[in-house]
Scaffold this motif. Structure first.
Motif, PDB file in Angstrom:
ATOM      1  N   ASP A   6       1.007  -0.834   0.637  1.00  0.00           N
ATOM      2  CA  ASP A   6       0.229   0.303   0.343  1.00  0.00           C
ATOM      3  C   ASP A   6       1.183   1.131  -0.105  1.00  0.00           C
ATOM      4  N   GLY A   7       1.944   1.040  -0.072  1.00  0.00           N
ATOM      5  CA  GLY A   7       2.352   2.309   0.299  1.00  0.00           C
ATOM      6  C   GLY A   7       2.494   3.217   1.013  1.00  0.00           C
ATOM      7  N   LYS A   8       1.973   2.541   2.413  1.00  0.00           N
ATOM      8  CA  LYS A   8       1.772   3.600   4.406  1.00  0.00           C
ATOM      9  C   LYS A   8       2.315   2.151   4.539  1.00  0.00           C
ATOM     10  N   CYS A   9       2.589   1.463   5.707  1.00  0.00           N
ATOM     11  CA  CYS A   9       3.180   0.796   6.003  1.00  0.00           C
ATOM     12  C   CYS A   9       4.423   0.171   6.075  1.00  0.00           C
ATOM     13  N   ARG A  10       5.342   0.735   6.715  1.00  0.00           N
ATOM     14  CA  ARG A  10       6.613   0.762   6.673  1.00  0.00           C
ATOM     15  C   ARG A  10       6.834  -0.458   7.231  1.00  0.00           C
ATOM     16  N   ILE A  11       8.178  -1.313   6.409  1.00  0.00           N
ATOM     17  CA  ILE A  11       8.452  -2.414   7.163  1.00  0.00           C
ATOM     18  C   ILE A  11       9.632  -2.638   8.641  1.00  0.00           C
ATOM     19  N   ASP A  12       9.122  -2.573   9.036  1.00  0.00           N
ATOM     20  CA  ASP A  12      10.059  -2.841  10.604  1.00  0.00           C
ATOM     21  C   ASP A  12      10.585  -3.510  10.663  1.00  0.00           C
ATOM     22  N   TYR A  13      10.091  -4.803  10.358  1.00  0.00           N
ATOM     23  CA  TYR A  13      10.823  -6.476  10.911  1.00  0.00           C
ATOM     24  C   TYR A  13      10.640  -7.374   9.886  1.00  0.00           C
ATOM     25  N   ILE A  14      12.032  -7.811   9.716  1.00  0.00           N
ATOM     26  CA  ILE A  14      11.980  -9.028   8.267  1.00  0.00           C
ATOM     27  C   ILE A  14      11.963 -10.612   8.980  1.00  0.00           C
ATOM     28  N   LEU A  15      11.502 -11.917   8.281  1.00  0.00           N
ATOM     29  CA  LEU A  15      11.274 -12.964   8.668  1.00  0.00           C
ATOM     30  C   LEU A  15      11.583 -13.970   7.440  1.00  0.00           C
ATOM     31  N   VAL A  16      12.560 -14.404   7.944  1.00  0.00           N
ATOM     32  CA  VAL A  16      12.643 -15.262   6.188  1.00  0.00           C
ATOM     33  C   VAL A  16      12.936 -16.421   6.811  1.00  0.00           C
ATOM     34  N   TYR A  17      11.947 -17.823   6.128  1.00  0.00           N
ATOM     35  CA  TYR A  17      11.992 -18.775   6.496  1.00  0.00           C
ATOM     36  C   TYR A  17      12.251 -19.961   4.645  1.00  0.00           C
ATOM     37  N   ARG A  18      12.766 -20.999   5.139  1.00  0.00           N
ATOM     38  CA  ARG A  18      12.403 -21.946   3.904  1.00  0.00           C
ATOM     39  C   ARG A  18      10.962 -22.738   3.477  1.00  0.00           C
ATOM     40  N   LYS A  19      10.374 -22.522   2.308  1.00  0.00           N
ATOM     41  CA  LYS A  19       8.937 -23.911   2.736  1.00  0.00           C
ATOM     42  C   LYS A  19       9.686 -25.356   2.733  1.00  0.00           C
ATOM     43  N   SER A  20      10.561 -25.120   2.401  1.00  0.00           N
ATOM     44  CA  SER A  20      11.455 -26.741   2.627  1.00  0.00           C
ATOM     45  C   SER A  20      11.226 -27.177   3.918  1.00  0.00           C
ATOM     46  N   ASN A  21      11.547 -26.040   4.460  1.00  0.00           N
ATOM     47  CA  ASN A  21      11.542 -26.648   6.033  1.00  0.00           C
ATOM     48  C   ASN A  21      10.284 -27.544   6.821  1.00  0.00           C
ATOM     49  N   PRO A  22      10.407 -28.165   7.542  1.00  0.00           N
ATOM     50  CA  PRO A  22       9.561 -29.831   7.781  1.00  0.00           C
ATOM     51  C   PRO A  22       8.753 -28.901   9.302  1.00  0.00           C
ATOM     52  N   GLN A  23       9.226 -27.477   9.501  1.00  0.00           N
ATOM     53  CA  GLN A  23       8.898 -26.264  11.205  1.00  0.00           C
ATOM     54  C   GLN A  23       7.438 -25.951  10.679  1.00  0.00           C
ATOM     55  N   THR A  24       6.701 -26.539   9.577  1.00  0.00           N
ATOM     56  CA  THR A  24       5.358 -25.268   9.337  1.00  0.00           C
ATOM     57  C   THR A  24       4.501 -25.187  10.700  1.00  0.00           C
ATOM     58  N   GLU A  25       3.968 -25.831  11.146  1.00  0.00           N
ATOM     59  CA  GLU A  25       3.067 -26.197  12.042  1.00  0.00           C
ATOM     60  C   GLU A  25       3.836 -24.651  13.426  1.00  0.00           C
ATOM     61  N   LYS A  26       4.915 -25.009  13.289  1.00  0.00           N
ATOM     62  CA  LYS A  26       5.438 -23.898  14.977  1.00  0.00           C
ATOM     63  C   LYS A  26       5.143 -22.704  14.648  1.00  0.00           C
ATOM     64  N   ARG A  27       5.598 -22.545  12.404  1.00  0.00           N
ATOM     65  CA  ARG A  27       5.920 -21.337  11.811  1.00  0.00           C
ATOM     66  C   ARG A  27       4.139 -20.856  12.015  1.00  0.00           C
ATOM     67  N   GLU A  28       2.788 -21.308  11.324  1.00  0.00           N
ATOM     68  CA  GLU A  28       1.681 -21.226  11.879  1.00  0.00           C
ATOM     69  C   GLU A  28       1.293 -20.429  12.484  1.00  0.00           C
ATOM     70  N   VAL A  29       1.732 -21.356  14.065  1.00  0.00           N
ATOM     71  CA  VAL A  29       1.160 -20.354  15.624  1.00  0.00           C
ATOM     72  C   VAL A  29       1.681 -19.501  15.435  1.00  0.00           C
ATOM     73  N   PHE A  30       3.471 -19.082  15.629  1.00  0.00           N
ATOM     74  CA  PHE A  30       3.813 -18.338  15.579  1.00  0.00           C
ATOM     75  C   PHE A  30       3.656 -16.605  15.114  1.00  0.00           C
ATOM     76  N   GLU A  31       3.021 -17.285  13.700  1.00  0.00           N
ATOM     77  CA  GLU A  31       2.159 -16.302  12.957  1.00  0.00           C
ATOM     78  C   GLU A  31       1.327 -15.490  13.001  1.00  0.00           C
ATOM     79  N   ARG A  32      -0.042 -16.591  13.783  1.00  0.00           N
ATOM     80  CA  ARG A  32      -1.343 -16.140  14.223  1.00  0.00           C
ATOM     81  C   ARG A  32      -1.154 -15.322  15.048  1.00  0.00           C
TER      82      ARG A  32
END
Length: 962
Positions: free
Chosen positions: A121-147
Motif C-alpha cells: 500500500d506504500g504506507k505501512c513501513r516494514i519494521d522487521y523481516i523474517l526469512v524461512y524456507r518452504k522446504s523446512n519441516p517446522q511449518t506448524e510452529k510457524r503457523e502458530v507463531f504468525e497467528r
C-alpha cells in the motif's frame, strides 16, 4: 440504548485505529480490541450521560467479543504458511483489510512502493523481516507463531524471493496502537518539551578574555575536525527533554507525525520485543523468536537498512537520501578519516550499545594522541642522543674485546664491536627517558579510564541512559531444558522458574576452571616448543652457508621464531574459541548476559595468555638462567639455553612486540573487512551471472539485505577483544617499545573507518539495543592497567640496563661518590659489565670449532661474557662479585619504589577526578526540577481546558479540582 440509526451502531472490522473522543456536537467513541470495533454515536442534543461509564461498559463487552473471535480464528483461519498464498516475486498480504480501505481515494505513494521499505500500500513501513524456507519441516510452529503475531496487532505481508522460490520473506509492520502500547510497557523515553539553555553569569573581566580568545581563534582554521552541521539532520530528541512514553499523557509529547514519532531503530526494537514474547507452541517455555531461529524454523531475522548507502547526487548539493547514506558519507567514507564521529547518528541508526562501542573507540583513539606523541619523543630523544651515548661508543670502539660464542660448537668467537648496530638500536628504546615514559603510561592508563567514566556519564545523559535499568532477563532455553524439573520462586517476578542446585553449579565451575588451567598449560607448552626451536636453530643458522644469515644468526632466529609463534597463536585462537564455548555451555549460565560475561572472560584469558606468553618469556626469562661458560644450564641435559645478544635482550623484546603487533592488526583488519567483502562480492557475482546487472539493481531492500553478511554471533565481542588486547600491548610492555602507542593510534584511525564501513555496507542492520556502559570490558581494562605497572617495573629493572648503569655511575664509575650520573660517569661501563672466561675451561660439547686465531694470529686464551662474576684465577672461580649483589638489590628496590609510587599516583588521580562532571550534575538536577514543573503545568493546563469545554457544552460540574 437507542436504535442503531440514532444511538449505537456496531460493526466488525480488522483495522486497528486510535480511540478518540471529540468535543464537537457529535462524538465518536471507537473501541478497538484487535479485531472488533464499536462506534458510539450519541445524539446531537445535550445530555448529562457520563460517557466514561459507557466506555468502561463497552470495553468489557469488547473483551468478551475479542475472546470469541480469537477462538474462532484459531479454529477456522487458513494456514498462513500455505504455498497457495505465495507467488514468485509478488506480494501476498495478510495484513488487515481495513488498512487498505483507508487508502481508498488516496494516491498510493509510488516512491515508497519502489524503494522496498514499505508494504504494497506504500504506507505501512516494514519494521522487521523474517526469512524461512518452504522446504523446512517446522511449518506448524510457524503457523502458530504468525497467528499469534497477528493477534498482538502486528501486520504482515509475505513474498517469495526473486532468486530462490524456496525462500520466503515475512514483512512485519507495527501500527501506532501497538507501538504506543509497547513503548509504554518498555518505558521508551520520547521527547516532550524543548530544552531551555541557561547562560551562566559572566564577569566583565572574563568577557574581555573570551573576546580576545575568540579574536585569536579567527586567525586559526575553522574546526576542521568537526562535521558540517548543514549535512547533519536536526536530531530532535537531543534538544528536548524526554520522559517515558505514556498513552494517557500523549498530549504532553511532541508529535508532528505519528509515522515518524518513533524512529526506525525504536520501531524495530519494539517489534523484536514482541516477537521474543510470542508463543509458537503450547507449553510454558515454547516462546520467543530466538528459539525458532535456533531450531531452524526461521533462517534469519533482521531489521531493514534505510535504502542504499550510495547516491548519484552529491550530499552537499542534494542532501542525504536516507540515514544510511548520511552515515556512509559522514562516517564510513575514507575522506572523513580526520573528522569526529557523528555519534548521535550512529546511536539513532544502530542503537545505544553499538553507539557506546564507537564512542569508547573514539575516546581511546583520542587519548592515544598524547601517549603516541610522548612515545615518539622518547624515540627521537634516543636518536638525537645516539652520538653522545658513552655505552654505544664503547661498544663500537671495542675491537680488542672478544666475546665468547653464544651457542655450542658452530658459533664462532666475535668482536664486541660487531654488535655496534644492535647497541645503537637498543639505545633508541632504552635511554634516559624510558623510565619517565613508563611512569607516564601507567598514569595515562588511569587518566584514560577515569575520564572515560566522565565521558560515559555525559553520553548516558545525552542519550537518556542515566535512569535506564535493564529489565529482568529471560532465562536461556538451554538452562530451562536442563533444570526444568527443579523450580523455585523468582524473588523479583514472584513466578516459579528453573533452579540450579549449588552443588551442581560448583562442580561445573570446578570442571570449567580445570579446563581453563589445562588450556593455559597448552599455551606454556607451545612457548616451550618455541624456546626449543630458538635453541636448535641458532646453531643451525650459525653454520649456514650464506654469510648474511651466518653473521646475523641470532636476529634470524628471533625473526623466524616470532613468525612461527604468530602462526601458532592464530591456530590456537581457533581452538580456544571452541574450548571456551564448550566450557561456557558446560557451566549452564542462567541468562544471556551471564553467558556473555563468562564467555568473554574465558576468551580474554585464553587470547591474552596466548598472545603474551612468548613476550613474557623474552622479557623476563631469556638469558636469565643460562649459567656461564663452562657450566651452562641445559634443557633435558641436551640443549643449551639461549643467551641474550651482547647488547642485551631488549632488542629481542622490541622485535617480538613490533612483529606481533603489526601482523596481528593487519590480520584482524583483513578478517574484519576483507572476508565480508569477498563473500558479498561472490554473492553479487552469482546474481549478476544469473539475472544480469539491471535485474539486480531492481531487487527490493529485503532481498539486498538478506544477501549481506549477518553480524557475528557474539555481537561486539570480537571488536572489543581486538581493542582490549591492543590496549594490553600498548601499556604492559611499553617501556621496551615506546612506539607501541603510535602504532596503535595509526591502526585505530583505520579501525574506526573499517568498522564503520563494515556496519554500514557489508553487514545486515543489527538490532538496536540499549546499554549503559561497555560492560565487563571496563573491569578487564582496570586489571590490565594494574598489570602494566608491575610489568613495566620489571622491564625497566630486569630487562633493560637502566639499573646496572645507575649503580655503576654512582658506585663504581669515575663519578662514584660525587652524586653525578652524566655520560662522563659511564666511562668504562662496558668493560665493568663483562666477565672473563678461560677458553680451556669449555665443556667438550660446547667447545667451538675455531680457536679464535683469526683475531690475533694465535689461539685465544680468554673471552668475555655478560655477567658479574670473578675471574677464573680468583679464590672462588666464576663466583658472583659484589657489584652483582649491588645491582640485584637496586633492582628489587626500584621495583618496590616504582610500584608504590605509581600506584599512589593512580589512586590519587582516581580520587581527584570525579566520575560525574560538576556541570553535568547541575544540569541533571536542573532538568529534573524543570521536568517536574513542566509535567505539573501541562497537566494543570489540560484540566483547565477540560473544565472550560465542559462549561461551554453545559455539562454538569461537580467541583473537581482545580
Amino acid at each position: 440504548p437507542e436504535s442503531p440509526s440514532t444511538g449505537f451502531s456496531t460493526a466488525l472490522s480488522q483495522t486497528p485505529s486510535i480511540s478518540s473522543i471529540s468535543s464537537e456536537g457529535r462524538e465518536d467513541l471507537q473501541v478497538n480490541q484487535l479485531e472488533t470495533q464499536i462506534w458510539i454515536k450519541p445524539d446531537t442534543e445535550k445530555t448529562d450521560v457520563d460517557f466514561s461509564e459507557i466506555l468502561n461498559a463497552i470495553q468489557e463487552i469488547a473483551k468478551d467479543v475479542n475472546i470469541f473471535f480469537d477462538e474462532l480464528e484459531g479454529v477456522n483461519s487458513p494456514s498462513k504458511d500455505d504455498d497457495s498464498l505465495l507467488h514468485h516475486g509478488n506480494l501476498t498480504s495478510t495484513s488487515d483489510d481495513a488498512s487498505r480501505l483507508e487508502v481508498v481515494g488516496e494516491e498510493v505513494p509510488d516512491k515508497n512502493k519502489a524503494n522496498g521499505l514499505y508494504f504494497r500500500d506504500g504506507k505501512c513501513r516494514i519494521d522487521y523481516i523474517l526469512v524461512y524456507r518452504k522446504s523446512n519441516p517446522q511449518t506448524e510452529k510457524r503457523e502458530v507463531f504468525e497467528r499469534n503475531i497477528r493477534a498482538e496487532g502486528l501486520q504482515m505481508e509475505k513474498e517469495s524471493s526473486l532468486t530462490n522460490s524456496d525462500i520466503i520473506f515475512v514483512k512485519l509492520h507495527a501500527p501506532w496502537e501497538v507501538l504506543g502500547k509497547y513503548a509504554e510497557l518498555m518505558n521508551v523515553r520520547m521527547p516532550f518539551r524543548r530544552k531551555i539553555y541557561y547562560l551562566h553569569r559572566r564577569y566583565k573581566f572574563m568577557n574581555r578574555i573570551e573576546k580576545q580568545i575568540s579574536r585569536f581563534r579567527g586567525w586559526l582554521p575553522r574546526k576542521p575536525m568537526k562535521l558540517d552541521k548543514e549535512t547533519l539532520p536536526d536530531l530532535e530528541e537531543n534538544d528536548c527533554y524526554t520522559a517515558p512514553f505514556s498513552q494517557q499523557r500523549i498530549h504532553h509529547f511532541i508529535i508532528h507525525n505519528k509515522d515518524t514519532f518513533f524512529n526506525n531503530a525504536t520501531r524495530s526494537r519494539i517489534v523484536h520485543h514482541i516477537l521474543q514474547r510470542v508463543k509458537y507452541e503450547e507449553g510454558k517455555n515454547k516462546i520467543g523468536l530466538n528459539r525458532l531461529l535456533s531450531n531452524g524454523s526461521y533462517e534469519a531475522a533482521f531489521p531493514l537498512h534505510e535504502g542504499s548507502y550510495r547516491s548519484k547526487n552529491s550530499i552537499k548539493t542534494h542532501g542525504a537520501e536516507n540515514h544510511r547514506h548520511l552515515l556512509y558519507e559522514c562516517w564510513a567514507s575514507w575522506g572523513v578519516w580526520y573528522k569526529y564521529q557523528p555519534l548521535d547518528l550512529v546511536r539513532r541508526y544502530f542503537g545505544e550499545k553499538i553507539g557506546l562501542y564507537f564512542a569508547w573507540l573514539g575516546w581511546y583513539t583520542g587519548m592515544l594522541f598524547p601517549a603516541a606523541f610522548i612515545g615518539l619523543f622518547v624515540f627521537l630523544y634516543g636518536v638525537t642522543t645516539l652520538n653522545h651515548c658513552q655505552v654505544s661508543k664503547e661498544v663500537c670502539q671495542a675491537t680488542d674485546i672478544i666475546m665468547c660464542p653464544i651457542c655450542d660448537k658452530y658459533c664462532p668467537f666475535m668482536r664486541l664491536s660487531d654488535s655496534c648496530v644492535y647497541a645503537k638500536v637498543t639505545h633508541l628504546f632504552d635511554n634516559g627517558a624510558t623510565v619517565f615514559f613508563a611512569v607516564f603510561m601507567a598514569v595515562w592508563a588511569t587518566v584514560f579510564l577515569e575520564f572515560w567514566k566522565r565521558r560515559r556519564a555525559v553520553i548516558a545523559y545525552d542519550w537518556d541512559l542515566i535512569d535506564w535499568e535493564e529489565e529482568e532477563e529471560e532465562i536461556r532455553p538451554q538452562f530451562e531444558a536442563k533444570y526444568s524439573k527443579k523450580e523455585r520462586m523468582n524473588p523479583i517476578s514472584g513466578k516459579p522458574e528453573p533452579y540450579q542446585a549449588f552443588a551442581d553449579k560448583c562442580s561445573r565451575l570446578i570442571v570449567s576452571a580445570s579446563g581453563i588451567f589445562f588450556m593455559i598449560c597448552v599455551v606454556i607448552a607451545a612457548v616451550f616448543g618455541i624456546v626449543i626451536y630458538r635453541v636448535v636453530t641458532v646453531s643451525t643458522f650459525a653454520a649456514f652457508k650464506w654469510a648474511l644469515i651466518r653473521n646475523n644468526s641470532q636476529v634470524a632466529t628471533t625473526g623466524t621464531a616470532v613468525c612461527i609463534n604468530f602462526c601458532i597463536i592464530m591456530l590456537l585462537n581457533v581452538l580456544y574459541e571452541k574450548v571456551a564455548l564448550f566450557l561456557t555451555n558446560l557451566e549452564q549460565p542462567r541468562t544471556e548476559s551471564e553467558w556473555e560475561n563468562s564467555f568473554t572472560l574465558k576468551m580474554f584469558l585464553f587470547q591474552f595468555v596466548n598472545l603474551n606468553s612468548s613476550t613474557f618469556y623474552i622479557a623476563f626469562f631469556l638469558g636469565r638462567f643460562t649459567g656461564h661458560p663452562g657450566a651452562y644450564l641445559r634443557l633435558i641435559n641436551r640443549w643449551r639455553l639461549e643467551e641474550c645478544h651482547p647488547s642485551g635482550c631488549l632488542i629481542d623484546l622490541c622485535m617480538q612486540m613490533g612483529i606481533i603487533m603489526v601482523l596481528k592488526q593487519t590480520w584482524n583488519n583483513f578478517m574484519e573487512l576483507g572476508y565480508p567483502l569477498i563473500q558479498n562480492w561472490w554473492t553479487r557475482r552469482k546474481l549478476r551471472q544469473e539475472y544480469g546487472t539491471q535485474r539486480k539493481t531492481s531487487f527490493p531492500q529485503w532481498e539486498k539485505d538478506y544477501n549481506l553478511q549477518p553480524m557475528n554471533a557474539y555481537g561486539l565481542f570480537d571488536e572489543y577483544l581486538e581493542m582490549i588486547l591492543q590496549f594490553g600491548f600498548t601499556t604492559i610492555f611499553v617501556a621496551a617499545f615506546p612506539l607501541a602507542p603510535l602504532l596503535a593510534l595509526l591502526n585505530n584511525i583505520i579501525e574506526i573507518r573499517l568498522d564503520a564501513y563494515k556496519f554500514v555496507t557489508q553487514w545486515r542492520r543489527p538490532l538496536a539495543s540499549r546499554a549503559k556502559d561497555i560492560g565487563i570490558w571496563y573491569g578487564i581494562l582496570e586489571g590490565i592497567g594494574i598489570l602494566s605497572v608491575i610489568t613495566n617495573a620489571f622491564v625497566i629493572a630486569v630487562t633493560s640496563d637502566f639499573i646496572p648503569r645507575l649503580v655503576y655511575a654512582y658506585k663504581y664509575g669515575p663519578c662514584a661518590g660525587q652524586g653525578e650520573a652524566g655520560q662522563k660517569c659511564m666511562v668504562g661501563y662496558v668493560n665493568a659489565s663483562l666477565s672473563v672466561f678461560l677458553v680451556s675451561d669449555f665443556e667438550n660439547r660446547s667447545e667451538p670449532t675455531s680457536n679464535g686465531s683469526e683475531f690475533s694470529g694465535s689461539p685465544l686464551k680468554y673471552c668475555r661474557y655478560r655477567d658479574y662474576r670473578d675471574p677464573p684465577h680468583s679464590p672462588v672461580p666464576y663466583g658472583y662479585t659484589l657489584q652483582f649483589w649491588h645491582v640485584l638489590a637496586a633492582r628489587l628496590a626500584f621495583i618496590i619504589v616504582f610500584e608504590h609510587l605509581v600506584f599512589c599516583i593512580k589512586h590519587l588521580i582516581s580520587y581527584l577526578i570525579p566520575d560525574l562532571p560538576k556541570d553535568l550534575r547541575d544540569r541533571m538536577r536542573r532538568e529534573k526540577y524543570l521536568i517536574q514543573e513542566m509535567m505539573y503545568e501541562a497537566e494543570l493546563e489540560r484540566l483547565q481546558k477540560e473544565r472550560k469545554e465542559r462549561k461551554k457544552n453545559g455539562k454538569s460540574y461537580h467541583n473537581e479540582w482545580p
